[in-house]
Scaffold this motif. Structure first.
Motif, PDB file in Angstrom:
ATOM      1  N   SER A 155       0.831  -1.209   0.000  1.00  0.00           N
ATOM      2  CA  SER A 155       0.000   0.000   0.000  1.00  0.00           C
ATOM      3  C   SER A 155       0.864   1.258   0.000  1.00  0.00           C
ATOM      4  O   SER A 155       0.373   2.370  -0.136  1.00  0.00           O
ATOM      5  CB  SER A 155      -0.936   0.025   1.211  1.00  0.00           C
ATOM      6  OG  SER A 155      -0.197   0.238   2.386  1.00  0.00           O
ATOM      7  N   LEU A 159      -5.871  -7.191  -2.261  1.00  0.00           N
ATOM      8  CA  LEU A 159      -6.169  -5.750  -2.344  1.00  0.00           C
ATOM      9  C   LEU A 159      -7.181  -5.293  -1.298  1.00  0.00           C
ATOM     10  O   LEU A 159      -7.159  -4.136  -0.870  1.00  0.00           O
ATOM     11  CB  LEU A 159      -6.647  -5.358  -3.756  1.00  0.00           C
ATOM     12  CG  LEU A 159      -5.525  -4.820  -4.673  1.00  0.00           C
ATOM     13  CD1 LEU A 159      -4.391  -5.782  -4.829  1.00  0.00           C
ATOM     14  CD2 LEU A 159      -6.066  -4.383  -6.014  1.00  0.00           C
ATOM     15  N   CYS A 160      -8.039  -6.220  -0.836  1.00  0.00           N
ATOM     16  CA  CYS A 160      -9.009  -5.862   0.210  1.00  0.00           C
ATOM     17  C   CYS A 160      -8.315  -5.462   1.511  1.00  0.00           C
ATOM     18  O   CYS A 160      -8.913  -4.825   2.368  1.00  0.00           O
ATOM     19  CB  CYS A 160      -9.975  -7.018   0.452  1.00  0.00           C
ATOM     20  SG  CYS A 160      -9.143  -8.561   0.823  1.00  0.00           S
ATOM     21  N   ARG A 176      -7.375   2.078  -2.831  1.00  0.00           N
ATOM     22  CA  ARG A 176      -7.390   1.152  -3.984  1.00  0.00           C
ATOM     23  C   ARG A 176      -6.927   1.835  -5.278  1.00  0.00           C
ATOM     24  O   ARG A 176      -6.210   1.235  -6.078  1.00  0.00           O
ATOM     25  CB  ARG A 176      -8.807   0.587  -4.131  1.00  0.00           C
ATOM     26  CG  ARG A 176      -9.085  -0.354  -5.310  1.00  0.00           C
ATOM     27  CD  ARG A 176      -8.944  -1.812  -5.000  1.00  0.00           C
ATOM     28  NE  ARG A 176      -9.121  -2.202  -3.639  1.00  0.00           N
ATOM     29  CZ  ARG A 176     -10.126  -2.961  -3.191  1.00  0.00           C
ATOM     30  NH1 ARG A 176     -11.034  -3.397  -4.015  1.00  0.00           N
ATOM     31  NH2 ARG A 176     -10.178  -3.309  -1.917  1.00  0.00           N
ATOM     32  N   LEU A 204      -3.948   0.517  -7.651  1.00  0.00           N
ATOM     33  CA  LEU A 204      -4.170   0.176  -9.063  1.00  0.00           C
ATOM     34  C   LEU A 204      -3.272   1.012  -9.975  1.00  0.00           C
ATOM     35  O   LEU A 204      -2.763   0.511 -10.982  1.00  0.00           O
ATOM     36  CB  LEU A 204      -5.645   0.381  -9.432  1.00  0.00           C
ATOM     37  CG  LEU A 204      -6.608  -0.628  -8.794  1.00  0.00           C
ATOM     38  CD1 LEU A 204      -8.056  -0.204  -9.015  1.00  0.00           C
ATOM     39  CD2 LEU A 204      -6.378  -2.033  -9.364  1.00  0.00           C
ATOM     40  N   ASP A 224     -11.187  -9.889  -5.355  1.00  0.00           N
ATOM     41  CA  ASP A 224     -11.705  -9.122  -4.217  1.00  0.00           C
ATOM     42  C   ASP A 224     -12.860  -9.917  -3.625  1.00  0.00           C
ATOM     43  O   ASP A 224     -13.888 -10.119  -4.285  1.00  0.00           O
ATOM     44  CB  ASP A 224     -12.186  -7.735  -4.691  1.00  0.00           C
ATOM     45  CG  ASP A 224     -12.660  -6.868  -3.519  1.00  0.00           C
ATOM     46  OD1 ASP A 224     -12.661  -7.354  -2.372  1.00  0.00           O
ATOM     47  OD2 ASP A 224     -13.051  -5.710  -3.768  1.00  0.00           O
ATOM     48  N   SER A 242     -16.090  -3.197  -0.826  1.00  0.00           N
ATOM     49  CA  SER A 242     -16.346  -2.445  -2.064  1.00  0.00           C
ATOM     50  C   SER A 242     -17.808  -2.537  -2.474  1.00  0.00           C
ATOM     51  O   SER A 242     -18.367  -3.642  -2.475  1.00  0.00           O
ATOM     52  CB  SER A 242     -15.566  -3.048  -3.237  1.00  0.00           C
ATOM     53  OG  SER A 242     -14.264  -3.356  -2.887  1.00  0.00           O
ATOM     54  N   ASN A 291     -14.835  -1.523  -8.254  1.00  0.00           N
ATOM     55  CA  ASN A 291     -13.534  -1.973  -8.777  1.00  0.00           C
ATOM     56  C   ASN A 291     -13.428  -1.695 -10.274  1.00  0.00           C
ATOM     57  O   ASN A 291     -12.409  -1.189 -10.744  1.00  0.00           O
ATOM     58  CB  ASN A 291     -13.343  -3.471  -8.502  1.00  0.00           C
ATOM     59  CG  ASN A 291     -12.938  -3.732  -7.063  1.00  0.00           C
ATOM     60  OD1 ASN A 291     -11.972  -3.156  -6.559  1.00  0.00           O
ATOM     61  ND2 ASN A 291     -13.684  -4.597  -6.390  1.00  0.00           N
TER      62      ASN A 291
END
Ligand SMILES: C[S@@+](CC[C@H](N)C(=O)[O-])C[C@H]1O[C@@H](n2cnc3c(N)ncnc32)[C@H](O)[C@@H]1O
Length: 271
Positions: A114, A133-134, A139, A143, A160, A185, A190
């Motif tokens: 991150s 990624l969660c 996010r 990405l 995800d 999400s 996404n």
């Protein structure tokens, strides 16, 4: 929310112990050291989804103990770099690479994904993250980083397991989040963010049923070995993880939480 139940430290610190190996084998069928909802069928489809061959250079975010990355290096012949924030996981990964004679193809580093990816622009043909990624804030920034390190013509894939599908109570959210930091999400978000960073050919594949099956098998495999696992993890953690797995099973079976794979291309015409 920080973790009040430990999943990753006990899974990675006890990677080689027989009881953890048995649980993985019974849960997934094939042991890659998984701590995710990735079925063995999905594992076998990923190389084709990412169009990997022996010339590919690949980045895996959240590689854990590296078992799947090493499987790709061995079976496809690609070169692969794995990063994970968990020190025991990365230590196992490097030891496994050495013991399997795969150090020339597979490298592992401890890094918080991150906080930006430690690689130059356009370094990889493929970037993927299985159920990782969660765990990461921001996010869109993650990405953007995945896009930046991909070569034009490269492909990215991530799953995800925290796409909201229905009504979920605060107790269910708390149990689902008991193992660490999580981001949930809304449906479609996404896809929107993936498009916003410049990816094309975006595909979303619903794998909720797979997560439901894995959660059930993982819970059952652990329950059968309760005494051995309690001796290692303690009963508080054992019960906490069982509650977490039951919760995932219930929420995914009732489709109140969904899991998707997202696949997208960085086209040659992209910046
Ligand atoms: C659900 S597990 C999946 C592990 C592996 N991909 C698999 O399929 O078994 C999520 C992984 O993400 C890692 N992780 C969590 N936060 C991270 C971060 N900020 N940076 C890198 N890895 C992270 C965890 O240590 C864990 O290994």
């Amino acid at each position: 929310m920080s973790a009040n139940v430990d999943l990753y430290n006990s899974a990675y610190a006890n990677y080689g112990s027989e009881v953890y190996q048995q649980v993985r084998l019974e849960t997934y069928g094939q042991d890659f050291g998984q701590t995710s909802w990735v079925t063995t069928e999905e594992s076998s489809e990923i190389p084709e989804m990412l169009r990997l061959d022996a010339h590919s250079s690949v980045l895996e975010l959240g590689c854990g103990s590296g078992g799947y990355a090493l499987h790709l290096a061995r079976s496809v012949g690609c070169s692969i770099t794995g990063v994970d924030v968990n020190a025991p996981g990365v230590r196992n990964a490097n030891q496994l690479a050495a013991s399997q004679g795969l150090e020339a193809l597979a490298r592992f580093a401890e890094s918080d994904a991150s906080k930006g990816l430690l690689f130059p622009e356009q370094a990889f043909d493929a970037v993927f993250a299985n159920d990782v990624l969660c765990h990461l804030p921001e996010r869109l920034t993650v990405l953007r980083e995945m896009f930046r390190v991909l070569k034009p013509g490269g492909r990215m894939l991530f799953s995800d397991a925290l796409v909201i599908g229905g009504m979920i109570s605060h107790e269910e959210i708390a149990t689902r989040s008991s193992i660490g930091y999580y981001v949930y999400s809304p449906p479609g978000e996404n896809e929107r963010l993936i498009a916003q960073v410049g990816f094309a050919q975006i595909r979303a594949i619903d794998t909720t049923d797979n997560a439901s099956r894995i959660a059930k098998r993982w819970h059952q495999a652990r329950e059968k070995r309760k005494n051995e696992l309690v001796a290692v993890e303690g009963s508080r953690n054992f019960n906490g993880l069982q509650a977490f797995l039951s919760n995932v099973h219930r929420l995914t079976t009732e489709r109140r939480l969904l899991r998707y794979f997202y696949l997208a291309d960085k086209e040659h015409s992209s910046r």
